[in-house]
Scaffold this motif. Structure first.
Motif, PDB file in Angstrom:
ATOM      1  N   ASP A 166       0.849  -1.185   0.000  1.00 38.41           N
ATOM      2  CA  ASP A 166       0.000   0.000   0.000  1.00 38.41           C
ATOM      3  C   ASP A 166       0.887   1.239   0.000  1.00 38.41           C
ATOM      4  OD1 ASP A 166      -1.944   1.859   0.209  1.00 38.41           O
ATOM      5  OD2 ASP A 166      -2.668   1.246   2.205  1.00 38.41           O
ATOM      6  N   LYS A 167       0.493   2.275  -0.758  1.00 37.37           N
ATOM      7  CA  LYS A 167       1.331   3.467  -0.849  1.00 37.37           C
ATOM      8  C   LYS A 167       1.393   4.238   0.473  1.00 37.37           C
ATOM      9  CE  LYS A 167       0.533   4.181  -5.793  1.00 37.37           C
ATOM     10  NZ  LYS A 167       0.030   5.104  -6.830  1.00 37.37           N
ATOM     11  N   SER A 168       0.502   3.942   1.389  1.00 36.73           N
ATOM     12  CA  SER A 168       0.514   4.640   2.684  1.00 36.73           C
ATOM     13  C   SER A 168       1.334   3.905   3.732  1.00 36.73           C
ATOM     14  CB  SER A 168      -0.917   4.798   3.199  1.00 36.73           C
ATOM     15  OG  SER A 168      -1.522   3.522   3.402  1.00 36.73           O
ATOM     16  N   THR A 169       1.901   2.746   3.372  1.00 37.80           N
ATOM     17  CA  THR A 169       2.701   1.997   4.336  1.00 37.80           C
ATOM     18  C   THR A 169       4.085   2.605   4.452  1.00 37.80           C
ATOM     19  OG1 THR A 169       3.414   0.497   2.573  1.00 37.80           O
ATOM     20  CG2 THR A 169       1.438  -0.118   3.832  1.00 37.80           C
ATOM     21  N   GLU A 170       4.842   2.089   5.457  1.00 39.93           N
ATOM     22  CA  GLU A 170       6.212   2.543   5.678  1.00 39.93           C
ATOM     23  C   GLU A 170       7.032   2.293   4.428  1.00 39.93           C
ATOM     24  OE1 GLU A 170       7.370   4.067   8.166  1.00 39.93           O
ATOM     25  OE2 GLU A 170       5.771   3.849   9.641  1.00 39.93           O
TER      26      GLU A 170
END
Length: 531
Positions: free
Chosen positions: A106-110
């Motif tokens: 996911d692009k919002s992950t670390e």
């Protein structure tokens, strides 16, 4: 609870030092942790760069097996948690943890939210922006570094390459390392700081205790014991061999002790002499009362004497006149002439006594002018030089240049004449008459000393010589000369003092003020009243 000086000083110093060391340790540990983190980020970034460069040729040849093998070998090193390759679509194409290969991130992950936090993804980011710190599944803190793999010209022209030339980034190399080593070093440094702080506190407290005991507590204890000895009456000095403020304080204590001892000795002396002083003062008061009574008696006597003298003067004048006429009459029997001469002599003597009584009783205000006492003395000596009592007397003059003073020259000449004739009569067989003049600057007075080498005056008669009608000459004197002289000098604001020793001589000292106020001139004292 009461603390002594050493405890207070040690506690205050320890608290201040502890706060300073804690602040120092906090700043130092924080700075060191930041440095360690920057070094770790730099090392991970270098490791990512090394992996990309070392696998560059294998990627050009599309030798993915070799690339994955090299990444796997690097991932086995100590401190590296895992390494993964992510393509531009977010798919994990390789990872040292095989379970996540093929998954989509996911692009919002670390690792993704750094570049994808904005609407337009970042193509280039600094190493600090590409790093992140987070906790893994086991709860351990780790550092992740995402490094972009760019579509270079050599990649776009290779035979195996299937990426179009207009694509800038073809993937991401994500390296995750453990921060346990950094935390271990930081903890070790922090523990060392704590141990050093405790050791420093112990050393400082010990040194401070010794120094305070040596340079503060011991001198203060000596000063305290010294004050306690003073309270007990021990006035001994304090012995404190120090050149600092305590040494100066000890010197001031010794000075204070000496001053207190001196004051106590003076008080003791005053206490022991108080009775004597009271007796002396009482005696002075009695003498003053006696002099006042005497002055009143003399004043009353003067009025009585004035009346008697006036009553006697007329009969004596008649007796003297008729006796002189009879003695000069040729009809007088020559055998009676010696008797009339005796009558005339005794009558003249009575007249002189009456004249002295009138002088004693008469009130006379001095007519003062500026005169020199030496000049008046010389005039008086000229008058008495031919007196029969001066034939065998040697006169010595010791004059100083005294300033002129306000006096009545005639009255002062009368005083000098009385004293000079009395001195000559005290030296029947001749002798030395010494006259001194000078000034007493301390008392602002002019003095005249007349000393003779005559028979002297006995101690019992010395206190009576200024009394009216007292004389040591028997029938030769009236006893009024010194009394009149005393009154004259008193009316001039001065005094007469006398010293005498039997067989050695007598000294009369006349003291006259240099500056005698005009309003004191008319005090109206009776000349014969010695006060």
């Amino acid at each position: 609870m009461h603390f002594n000086l050493i405890t207070k000083l040690t506690l205050v110093t320890g608290v201040v030092l502890l706060v300073a060391m804690v602040l120092f340790a906090f700043i130092n540990v924080t700075t060191l942790k930041k440095i360690f983190l920057e070094e770790a980020i730099h090392d991970v970034d270098n490791l990512s760069e090394t992996l990309i460069r070392s696998t560059h040729y294998q990627m050009l040849e599309d030798d993915r097996k070799r690339v994955y093998q090299m990444i796997q070998e690097v991932g086995t090193q100590r401190g590296i948690e895992h390494i993964r390759l992510i393509n531009k679509d977010g798919e994990i194409t390789f990872s040292t943890e095989r379970a996540e290969i093929g998954t989509i991130l996911d692009k919002s992950t670390e690792g993704c939210n750094v570049c994808h936090a904005e609407d337009t993804p970042l193509i280039h980011a600094s190493s600090m922006n590409r790093s992140r710190i987070f906790e893994d599944r086991d709860g351990k803190e780790v550092l992740g570094m995402a490094r972009a793999i760019y579509n270079q010209e050599s990649c776009a022209t290779a035979d195996c390459h299937f990426h179009p030339p207009d694509v800038s980034m073809v993937g991401i190399l994500d390296v995750i390392v453990s921060l346990e080593g950094m935390h271990l070093q930081t903890s070790t440094y922090r523990n060392n700081i704590i141990a050093l702080t405790l050791m420093l506190l112990l050393v400082v407290a010990s040194c401070l205790t010794l120094v305070t005991q040596r340079f503060i507590t011991n001198p203060l204890g000596q000063l305290l014991r010294h004050t306690q000895r003073i309270a007990r009456g021990d006035w001994g000095p304090i012995e404190l061999n120090s050149h600092d403020e305590f040494g100066k304080l000890a010197g001031a204590f010794n000075d204070m002790t000496q001053s207190l001892k001196h004051a106590q000795d003076e008080l003791a002396q005053w206490g022991s002499q108080l009775e004597i002083k009271v007796e002396e003062r009482t005696q002075e008061i009695k003498e003053m009362q006696s002099r006042l009574i005497r002055s009143e008696k003399v004043a009353s006597l003067g009025e009585l004497v004035a009346g008697i003298a006036h009553e006697l003067n007329n009969p004596l004048t008649g007796v003297l006149m008729f006796s002189s006429m009879i003695a000069g009459d040729p009809r007088l029997d020559p055998a009676l002439k010696p008797d009339f001469e005796t009558i005339i002599h005794e009558t003249q003597r009575c007249a002189e006594i009456v004249r002295g009584l009138l002088d004693f009783a008469r009130e006379s205000v001095p007519k003062k002018t500026l005169c020199s006492v030496e000049q008046i003395l010389e005039q008086t000596l000229t008058l008495v030089a031919h007196h029969s009592s001066f034939h065998d007397i040697q006169v010595e003059r010791h004059y100083q240049e005294t300033p002129q003073i306000l006096v009545d020259p005639n009255q002062l000449e009368q005083v000098f004449m009385n004293l000079l004739i009395n001195a000559s009569q005290a030296m029947e067989n001749g002798g030395k008459l010494e006259i001194k003049t000078g000034t007493l600057s301390k008392d602002a007075q002019v003095f005249v000393k007349i000393s003779d080498s005559g028979c002297g005056i006995s101690e019992e008669n010395l206190s009576k010589i200024f009394d009216p009608f007292f004389s040591t000459k028997g029938h030769k004197g009236t006893g009024l000369g010194l009394s009149v002289s005393y009154g004259i000098i008193e009316n001039h604001g001065g005094s007469i003092e006398v010293e005498s020793r039997v067989g050695i001589g007598t000294t009369f000292t006349i003291l006259l003020p240099l500056h005698y106020q005009a309003e004191q001139q008319g005090a109206g004292h009776r000349l014969g009243a010695p006060a």
